[in-house]
Design an enzyme around this catalytic site. Structure first.
Site, PDB file in Angstrom:
ATOM      1  N   ASP A 126       6.941  -8.512  -0.471  1.00 37.95           N
ATOM      2  CA  ASP A 126       5.748  -8.213  -1.253  1.00 37.95           C
ATOM      3  C   ASP A 126       4.636  -9.050  -0.611  1.00 37.95           C
ATOM      4  O   ASP A 126       4.922 -10.013   0.114  1.00 37.95           O
ATOM      5  CB  ASP A 126       5.985  -8.627  -2.709  1.00 37.95           C
ATOM      6  N   LEU A 127       3.394  -8.700  -0.841  1.00 41.54           N
ATOM      7  CA  LEU A 127       2.277  -9.436  -0.223  1.00 41.54           C
ATOM      8  C   LEU A 127       1.634 -10.416  -1.204  1.00 41.54           C
ATOM      9  O   LEU A 127       1.643 -11.628  -1.003  1.00 41.54           O
ATOM     10  CB  LEU A 127       1.231  -8.438   0.288  1.00 41.54           C
ATOM     11  N   ASP A 128       1.086  -9.837  -2.291  1.00 42.75           N
ATOM     12  CA  ASP A 128       0.327 -10.676  -3.208  1.00 42.75           C
ATOM     13  C   ASP A 128       1.238 -11.578  -4.037  1.00 42.75           C
ATOM     14  O   ASP A 128       2.173 -11.103  -4.673  1.00 42.75           O
ATOM     15  CB  ASP A 128      -0.515  -9.822  -4.153  1.00 42.75           C
TER      16      ASP A 128
ATOM     17  N   GLU B 173       9.819 -11.152  -3.894  1.00 40.91           N
ATOM     18  CA  GLU B 173       8.833 -10.742  -4.904  1.00 40.91           C
ATOM     19  C   GLU B 173       8.497 -11.874  -5.861  1.00 40.91           C
ATOM     20  O   GLU B 173       9.330 -12.734  -6.139  1.00 40.91           O
ATOM     21  CB  GLU B 173       9.434  -9.610  -5.754  1.00 40.91           C
ATOM     22  N   ASP B 174       7.270 -11.835  -6.391  1.00 41.17           N
ATOM     23  CA  ASP B 174       6.875 -12.801  -7.420  1.00 41.17           C
ATOM     24  C   ASP B 174       6.756 -12.139  -8.795  1.00 41.17           C
ATOM     25  O   ASP B 174       6.577 -12.827  -9.794  1.00 41.17           O
ATOM     26  CB  ASP B 174       5.527 -13.449  -7.072  1.00 41.17           C
TER      27      ASP B 174
ATOM     28  N   THR C 243      -4.077 -12.821  -3.600  1.00 41.49           N
ATOM     29  CA  THR C 243      -5.258 -11.961  -3.710  1.00 41.49           C
ATOM     30  C   THR C 243      -5.574 -11.601  -5.162  1.00 41.49           C
ATOM     31  O   THR C 243      -6.595 -10.967  -5.426  1.00 41.49           O
ATOM     32  CB  THR C 243      -5.055 -10.642  -2.925  1.00 41.49           C
TER      33      THR C 243
ATOM     34  N   LYS D 140       6.184   0.274  -8.167  1.00 42.59           N
ATOM     35  CA  LYS D 140       7.152  -0.662  -8.724  1.00 42.59           C
ATOM     36  C   LYS D 140       7.074  -0.556 -10.253  1.00 42.59           C
ATOM     37  O   LYS D 140       5.970  -0.375 -10.763  1.00 42.59           O
ATOM     38  CB  LYS D 140       6.810  -2.097  -8.286  1.00 42.59           C
TER      39      LYS D 140
ATOM     40  N   LYS E 121      -1.006  -6.949 -11.745  1.00 40.08           N
ATOM     41  CA  LYS E 121      -0.242  -7.393 -10.574  1.00 40.08           C
ATOM     42  C   LYS E 121       0.812  -6.364 -10.160  1.00 40.08           C
ATOM     43  O   LYS E 121       1.642  -5.967 -10.984  1.00 40.08           O
ATOM     44  CB  LYS E 121       0.409  -8.754 -10.848  1.00 40.08           C
TER      45      LYS E 121
ATOM     46  N   SER F  96       3.951  -3.621   0.042  1.00 38.34           N
ATOM     47  CA  SER F  96       2.879  -3.951  -0.896  1.00 38.34           C
ATOM     48  C   SER F  96       2.268  -2.674  -1.457  1.00 38.34           C
ATOM     49  O   SER F  96       2.124  -1.686  -0.738  1.00 38.34           O
ATOM     50  CB  SER F  96       1.781  -4.751  -0.188  1.00 38.34           C
ATOM     51  N   ALA F  97       1.904  -2.722  -2.739  1.00 42.87           N
ATOM     52  CA  ALA F  97       1.244  -1.568  -3.376  1.00 42.87           C
ATOM     53  C   ALA F  97      -0.186  -1.405  -2.881  1.00 42.87           C
ATOM     54  O   ALA F  97      -0.837  -0.407  -3.169  1.00 42.87           O
ATOM     55  CB  ALA F  97       1.252  -1.742  -4.889  1.00 42.87           C
TER      56      ALA F  97
HETATM   57  C1  BG6 Z   1      -1.151  -4.886  -5.412  1.00 38.98           C
HETATM   58  C2  BG6 Z   1      -1.913  -5.764  -6.379  1.00 38.98           C
HETATM   59  O1  BG6 Z   1      -0.673  -5.668  -4.369  1.00 38.98           O
HETATM   60  O2  BG6 Z   1      -1.994  -3.870  -4.892  1.00 38.98           O
HETATM   61  C3  BG6 Z   1      -2.575  -4.910  -7.462  1.00 38.98           C
HETATM   62  O3  BG6 Z   1      -1.020  -6.692  -6.967  1.00 38.98           O
HETATM   63  C4  BG6 Z   1      -3.445  -3.841  -6.811  1.00 38.98           C
HETATM   64  O4  BG6 Z   1      -3.338  -5.730  -8.311  1.00 38.98           O
HETATM   65  C5  BG6 Z   1      -2.594  -3.010  -5.864  1.00 38.98           C
HETATM   66  O5  BG6 Z   1      -4.031  -3.012  -7.809  1.00 38.98           O
HETATM   67  C6  BG6 Z   1      -3.408  -1.920  -5.156  1.00 38.98           C
HETATM   68  O6  BG6 Z   1      -4.289  -2.531  -4.259  1.00 38.98           O
HETATM   69  P1  BG6 Z   1      -5.433  -1.782  -3.465  1.00 38.98           P
HETATM   70  O7  BG6 Z   1      -5.862  -2.803  -2.451  1.00 38.98           O
HETATM   71  O8  BG6 Z   1      -4.833  -0.565  -2.843  1.00 38.98           O
HETATM   72  O9  BG6 Z   1      -6.497  -1.437  -4.441  1.00 38.98           O
HETATM   73 MG    MG Z   2       3.280  -9.778  -5.932  1.00 42.34          MG
END
Ligand code: BG6
Ligand code: MG
Length: 219
Positions: free
Chosen positions: A8-10, A171-172, A16, A147, A45, A116-117
């Protein structure tokens, strides 16, 4: 038995969440007349951009107020602000210990994928100067489910050319751990062990993430 890692990234590689919050708070206030507070941020998140907007509209009791076209315009305004905020990110924004951990798994020859999403993930990795570590980055635009659905982690392993049982997911978020487990991968949680009780192994923070401990536990 382990052949690769799916990240996962964030909250795992960088933080972020505060930028997402800042951008959403401005747009919610100015375009929707909704004042969000940090408790709303928790529910954003790991949640996709459009689903995040739905969470905010629900919080402001405005679920049925906007057309799909208007929602896209609002989400785009949020993203413009978010992109401006993350454009200042540098390698100093990598969470403690993660560069060391990435170096360790790279040196050991493991595959490394990002799940990452965020559609901005490639841009963030570039800002952190980490793009070269990743053999694959899942494009969330190609997914049907977010997710806790396993799709993103299944795809991560697939892109590395390994079986789910050979993959470790990091993952967090609770929904992220659920996604890793549903994908049949070994789940490493980062954060509160009580909250992430579904994980196979939990580290209290990124500085404690340790390859030897993961290899031993996933054996
Ligand atoms: C996830 C974040 O990594 O990405 C979410 O935790 C965010 O908060 C989602 O909405 C989508 O991100 P983006 O950059 O495509 O708007
Ligand atoms: Mg995360």
């Amino acid at each position: 038995m382990i052949k690769g890692f799916v990240f996962d990234l964030d909250g795992v590689i960088t933080d972020t969440a505060r930028y997402h919050y800042q951008a959403w708070a401005q747009v919610a206030e100015e375009m929707l007349g909704i004042t969000i507070d940090p408790s709303v941020n928790e529910g954003l998140k790991g949640v996709s951009r459009m689903d995040s907007l739905e969470v905010i509209l629900k919080f402001g009791h405005q679920e049925d107020r906007y057309s799909q076209e208007e929602k896209v315009r609002i989400a785009t305004a949020k993203n413009d602000r978010y992109v401006a905020l993350i454009s200042h990110m540098t390698p100093d924004d990598i969470l403690p210990g993660m560069k060391r951990f990435l170096n360790a798994i790279k040196a050991a020859g493991y595959g490394i994928a990002l799940a990452s999403a965020s559609r901005n993930a490639p841009r963030i990795l570039a800002g952190l100067s980490l793009s070269d570590y990743f053999d694959a980055v899942v494009d969330p635009a190609t997914l049907t489910h977010g997710k806790p659905d396993p799709e993103i982690f299944t795809r991560g392993a697939e892109l590395l050319g390994i079986a789910p049982a050979e993959a470790v997911g990091l993952e967090d978020a609770v929904a992220g751990i659920a996604a890793i487990k549903a994908a049949g991968e070994f789940a490493v949680g980062i954060g509160d062990a009580k909250l992430l009780s579904q994980a196979d192994l939990v580290f209290a923070n990124t500085a404690e993430v340790n390859l030897a401990a993961i290899e031993q536990a996933a054996r």
